[in-house]
Design a protein around this motif. Structure first.
Motif: not given
Length: 87
Positions: A54-72
């Motif tokens: 996300m723009i304001h914090d650079g963090e992903s809002r998605f994950s699988i098995n505890g690992k982030p999935i990036h916003h395409f």
């Protein structure tokens, strides 16, 4: 397209139930490009293939098995649910 399920803090231009079209060339509405009639290359929301969160914090809002999935392209529209910037 999609239907807004919920909105985050500070979002005032959308509400649950609104129909939306997620795009990767959004408009913040405030920068010089958004105020120009000749460009849609928003300073904040322009295409950025390196942005994985996300723009304001650079963090992903998605994950699988505890690992982030990036916003395409900031939209992640190949998923059943997504989190996007309101612009």
């Amino acid at each position: 397209g999609g239907i807004v399920e919920c909105v985050g803090e500070g979002v005032t231009d959308l509400q649950p139930g609104d129909h939306v079209l997620p795009i990767f060339t959004g408009e913040c509405g405030d920068c010089p490009h958004c105020h120009s009639e000749e460009s849609n290359m928003c300073d904040l929301l322009r295409i950025n293939t390196e942005r994985g969160g996300m723009i304001h914090d650079g963090e992903s809002r998605f994950s699988i098995n505890g690992k982030p999935i990036h916003h395409f392209l900031g939209t992640s529209t190949f998923s059943e649910y997504t989190v996007v910037h309101s612009g």
